[in-house]
Design a protein around this motif. Sequence first.
Motif, PDB file in Angstrom:
ATOM      1  N   THR A   1      -7.992  -0.591  -7.579  1.00 30.95           N
ATOM      2  CA  THR A   1      -8.250   0.346  -7.388  1.00 30.95           C
ATOM      3  C   THR A   1      -9.848   0.834  -7.387  1.00 30.95           C
ATOM      4  OG1 THR A   1      -8.049   3.008  -8.297  1.00 30.95           O
ATOM      5  CG2 THR A   1      -7.753   1.181 -10.066  1.00 30.95           C
TER       6      THR A   1
ATOM      7  N   GLU B   1      -4.941  -0.062  -3.523  1.00 24.43           N
ATOM      8  CA  GLU B   1      -5.180   1.277  -3.835  1.00 24.43           C
ATOM      9  C   GLU B   1      -4.125   1.882  -4.597  1.00 24.43           C
ATOM     10  OE1 GLU B   1      -8.314   2.716  -3.197  1.00 24.43           O
ATOM     11  OE2 GLU B   1      -8.806   0.825  -1.934  1.00 24.43           O
TER      12      GLU B   1
ATOM     13  N   SER C   1       0.806  -1.248   0.017  1.00 22.39           N
ATOM     14  CA  SER C   1      -0.070   0.106   0.082  1.00 22.39           C
ATOM     15  C   SER C   1       0.889   1.128   0.033  1.00 22.39           C
ATOM     16  CB  SER C   1      -0.947   0.046   1.234  1.00 22.39           C
ATOM     17  OG  SER C   1      -0.179   0.058   2.368  1.00 22.39           O
ATOM     18  N   ALA C   2       0.090   2.468  -0.318  1.00 22.24           N
ATOM     19  CA  ALA C   2       1.095   3.616  -0.044  1.00 22.24           C
ATOM     20  C   ALA C   2       1.811   3.748   1.095  1.00 22.24           C
ATOM     21  CB  ALA C   2      -0.070   4.821  -0.515  1.00 22.24           C
TER      22      ALA C   2
ATOM     23  N   ASP D   1      -4.128   3.748  -7.239  1.00 19.93           N
ATOM     24  CA  ASP D   1      -4.262   4.891  -7.639  1.00 19.93           C
ATOM     25  C   ASP D   1      -3.422   5.980  -6.803  1.00 19.93           C
ATOM     26  OD1 ASP D   1      -6.602   6.095  -5.607  1.00 19.93           O
ATOM     27  OD2 ASP D   1      -6.806   4.226  -6.117  1.00 19.93           O
ATOM     28  N   SER D   2      -3.444   6.012  -5.088  1.00 16.24           N
ATOM     29  CA  SER D   2      -2.556   6.755  -4.330  1.00 16.24           C
ATOM     30  C   SER D   2      -1.385   7.007  -4.816  1.00 16.24           C
ATOM     31  CB  SER D   2      -2.780   6.209  -2.967  1.00 16.24           C
ATOM     32  OG  SER D   2      -2.440   4.926  -2.676  1.00 16.24           O
TER      33      SER D   2
ATOM     34  N   SER E   1       7.595  13.175  -5.297  1.00 12.75           N
ATOM     35  CA  SER E   1       6.553  12.109  -5.766  1.00 12.75           C
ATOM     36  C   SER E   1       6.888  11.827  -7.195  1.00 12.75           C
ATOM     37  CB  SER E   1       5.044  13.073  -5.853  1.00 12.75           C
ATOM     38  OG  SER E   1       4.017  12.290  -6.608  1.00 12.75           O
TER      39      SER E   1
ATOM     40  N   ARG F   1      -1.124   8.485  -9.295  1.00 14.04           N
ATOM     41  CA  ARG F   1      -2.215   9.466  -9.685  1.00 14.04           C
ATOM     42  C   ARG F   1      -1.612  10.265 -11.052  1.00 14.04           C
ATOM     43  NH1 ARG F   1      -6.438  10.500  -6.971  1.00 14.04           N
ATOM     44  NH2 ARG F   1      -6.725   9.470  -4.915  1.00 14.04           N
TER      45      ARG F   1
ATOM     46  N   ASP G   1      -8.177   8.238 -12.245  1.00 17.29           N
ATOM     47  CA  ASP G   1      -7.368   9.246 -11.550  1.00 17.29           C
ATOM     48  C   ASP G   1      -5.999   8.710 -11.883  1.00 17.29           C
ATOM     49  OD1 ASP G   1      -9.114  10.795 -10.562  1.00 17.29           O
ATOM     50  OD2 ASP G   1      -9.289   9.775  -8.657  1.00 17.29           O
TER      51      ASP G   1
END
Length: 474
Positions: free
Chosen positions: A320, A276, A240-241, A278-279, A292, A282, A325
Amino acid sequence: MMQCVFLQSSFISSPVFLVVGHRNNSSMEKYRNIPEVTSNSKLQEMQLYQEALYCLELLALQLEGNTDYPAVEHLYEKCHEAISILGSIQHNPHIAASLENLLETINFQMSLIYCRPPGFQRTQSDGLIKYPSFTKTVEDSSPRRRPSKRCSESGVSPSVQDMLLPPSSVTDTLEDVIGLEDAKQILYEALIMPARYPQLFQGGAKPWTRLLLYGPPGTGKTRLARAVASELQCPFFYVSAANLLSSWVGESEKLTRDLFQHARKQHSQAIIFFDEIDSLCRKRSQGDDEHSRRVKSELLQQMDGNAEDATSSVFLLGATNCPWDMDPAFLRRFERRIYASLPGREACRAIISKHFSMGPLQLTDSEWQVLLDATEGYSGADLTHLATTAAFLPIRELQSARFWRFTADNKITPCSSDTLGAMQYTLSKLPAHRVVARPVEAQDFLVAASTTPRTVSTTDINRYLEYSQASHHS
């Protein structure tokens, strides 16, 4: 002569400098005679400050030369104890916060000292455990660069090891996942069949290695990924992020490289699952900071490297709720995008029934139709919450029940006052091990549906359908 001890913590915005008096090396012999620090109310704060400063001074002297690690550990414990007591009796919130930051700094410094190189062994001499000295190299003195907190004998980052889920935690198979037939078929063809029938995938028939699961929340995307790992009995990296993103310069990129390198070194197939995603991926814009951008670039490079390596058996799965996104560069690298839709009527009935496998639901076909109409648009997670709420309603009635009867198996269950053989008692007066609740009824589900509405709106569903159509035509 004065000596300055520099401490930098990730929890404070500015460095902490402690200035202590420089003493001769003979003072090192006194560390064993430092009095034990207690939480006696008569102990003055000044004594505690002197205790902490004295320990820090001896630590600075000890770390300059041939380090005696038991002595260092003893001094750290003394210093930690003194500062902890100071923080507990401190009424000024600003000073208390500074002391808390200092404790975090001490713990961090301790973790750096005990991060020893591979092959490091300790020897015993004169009844004390001595550690041979070694030279530590510092790659970058920038206060924003954070060295690894721990060292692994296998050379693998502990953070990467934390992402690897134990096999015992992944037990479901694809057959255990209700609904999502199209998604299960694609996953079976992409991941399971190539492993079981490698002779079928030669020449141009190459299996997919990068798949993206998208759809409303609670439809079972994560469970699908775990089920595939259970079918293959292979290592499963759950990412995960929070696992990858770090505020320290270069740490996120290093973790990403270590993750893919460790997965490629597995003796069997391995699955890297980005929840997730997309985190992390993006759409890039001018407002992105440098950190980033570097993380996204590193992740793109690792995905490309995995695709170009013909010998790699690493499968990359992403999940996601917001595929629109994601950056197009990441979407392009996923060979298939699989829509995890909401369950249909038959799947909804199977999901609800599964939660009552110990006692089948006594619902008629007409009651099922009313229930399925009331739960239209519910996700798998919504149905789970609905079943849990409905199952609790008969249990709640036990607290207010006043009349009871015996069942065929000699248990005690609530009943109405006009039931033949009814007994009048309160719940507390009955033997607890013989009390059972009544079966769950259709009305319980309808009451539960009024308190647990669906979490996916019609607008959201339409957006997913529009995205799926656009994705197929592109």
